[in-house]
Design a protein around this motif. Structure first.
Motif, mmCIF file in Angstrom:
data_model
loop_
_atom_site.group_PDB
_atom_site.id
_atom_site.type_symbol
_atom_site.label_atom_id
_atom_site.label_comp_id
_atom_site.label_asym_id
_atom_site.label_seq_id
_atom_site.Cartn_x
_atom_site.Cartn_y
_atom_site.Cartn_z
ATOM 1 N N GLY A 175 45.224 30.292 36.789
ATOM 2 C CA GLY A 175 46.488 30.986 37.011
ATOM 3 C C GLY A 175 47.159 31.435 35.732
ATOM 4 O O GLY A 175 48.292 31.918 35.751
ATOM 5 N N GLY A 176 46.466 31.289 34.609
ATOM 6 C CA GLY A 176 47.027 31.668 33.314
ATOM 7 C C GLY A 176 46.979 33.169 33.080
ATOM 8 O O GLY A 176 46.556 33.950 33.940
ATOM 9 N N VAL A 177 47.412 33.562 31.899
ATOM 10 C CA VAL A 177 47.492 34.978 31.551
ATOM 11 C C VAL A 177 46.134 35.663 31.685
ATOM 12 O O VAL A 177 46.039 36.742 32.287
ATOM 13 N N ALA A 178 45.091 35.071 31.152
ATOM 14 C CA ALA A 178 43.770 35.705 31.202
ATOM 15 C C ALA A 178 43.316 35.918 32.644
ATOM 16 O O ALA A 178 42.832 37.001 32.996
ATOM 17 N N GLU A 179 43.492 34.907 33.469
ATOM 18 C CA GLU A 179 43.077 35.022 34.873
ATOM 19 C C GLU A 179 43.926 36.051 35.621
ATOM 20 O O GLU A 179 43.413 36.839 36.421
ATOM 21 N N THR A 180 45.213 36.063 35.344
ATOM 22 C CA THR A 180 46.121 37.004 36.007
ATOM 23 C C THR A 180 45.789 38.446 35.616
ATOM 24 O O THR A 180 45.721 39.328 36.473
ATOM 25 N N LEU A 181 45.575 38.682 34.327
ATOM 26 C CA LEU A 181 45.216 40.028 33.877
ATOM 27 C C LEU A 181 43.851 40.445 34.397
ATOM 28 O O LEU A 181 43.642 41.609 34.750
ATOM 29 N N ALA A 182 42.930 39.500 34.468
ATOM 30 C CA ALA A 182 41.586 39.806 34.973
ATOM 31 C C ALA A 182 41.637 40.295 36.414
ATOM 32 O O ALA A 182 40.919 41.226 36.789
ATOM 33 N N ALA A 183 42.509 39.698 37.201
ATOM 34 C CA ALA A 183 42.616 40.074 38.613
ATOM 35 C C ALA A 183 43.113 41.504 38.783
ATOM 36 O O ALA A 183 42.775 42.166 39.773
ATOM 37 N N THR A 184 43.889 41.990 37.831
ATOM 38 C CA THR A 184 44.416 43.354 37.941
ATOM 39 C C THR A 184 43.514 44.385 37.272
ATOM 40 O O THR A 184 43.729 45.573 37.436
ATOM 41 N N ALA A 185 42.516 43.918 36.531
ATOM 42 C CA ALA A 185 41.673 44.838 35.761
ATOM 43 C C ALA A 185 40.213 44.795 36.176
ATOM 44 O O ALA A 185 39.357 45.326 35.468
ATOM 45 N N ASP A 186 39.904 44.151 37.294
ATOM 46 C CA ASP A 186 38.516 44.015 37.736
ATOM 47 C C ASP A 186 37.637 43.491 36.602
ATOM 48 O O ASP A 186 36.613 44.068 36.243
ATOM 49 N N ALA A 187 38.095 42.384 36.011
ATOM 50 C CA ALA A 187 37.386 41.765 34.886
ATOM 51 C C ALA A 187 37.336 40.263 35.130
ATOM 52 O O ALA A 187 37.836 39.771 36.139
ATOM 53 N N THR A 188 36.756 39.536 34.204
ATOM 54 C CA THR A 188 36.756 38.080 34.284
ATOM 55 C C THR A 188 37.803 37.532 33.322
ATOM 56 O O THR A 188 38.150 38.192 32.326
ATOM 57 N N ALA A 189 38.261 36.337 33.606
ATOM 58 C CA ALA A 189 39.219 35.692 32.710
ATOM 59 C C ALA A 189 38.611 35.511 31.321
ATOM 60 O O ALA A 189 39.284 35.705 30.307
#
Length: 114
Positions: free
Chosen positions: A46-60
């Motif tokens: 639920g951190g920044v990397a995971e949150t940004l990954a969810a919006t960018a079709d990427a991995t944390a």
């Protein structure tokens, strides 16, 4: 980012104002501005990397690697490095005349101009 930027500007301004008000009484006031730090806030569930990954079709992991690569040092700051900076600023021996400063510790992630 608007709320973060406004809060950060307020903190830097408050640090400067408090240092001027309380400096004559021997009280030093400084701020520490860390960039990405290797903690759960950035790297945990639920951190920044995971949150940004969810919006960018990427991995944390790929988001974290990209963020780290944006720093000159190529890595996140460690919690110990932030703590060591706080100890440095608290030391009368090595930082006894440092007040009103905003110390950035981010491996060159941001570029500040004054």
């Amino acid at each position: 980012m608007i709320d973060y930027g406004a809060a950060k500007a307020a903190l830097v301004n408050l640090t400067n104002a408090l240092s001027k008000e309380f400096g004559p009484h021997g009280i030093r006031v400084n701020a520490i501005s860390p960039g990405p730090v290797a903690t759960d806030l950035w790297l945990g569930a639920g951190g920044v990397a995971e949150t940004l990954a969810a919006t960018a079709d990427a991995t944390a992991d790929s988001v974290a690697a990209t963020a780290a690569a944006q720093a000159v040092t190529g890595r996140f700051t460690t919690p110990t490095e932030v703590a060591d900076l706080a100890l440095f600023l608290a030391s009368d021996r090595v930082a006894g005349n440092v007040t009103g400063a905003n110390m950035t510790i981010d491996g060159g992630f941001t570029t500040e101009t004054h």
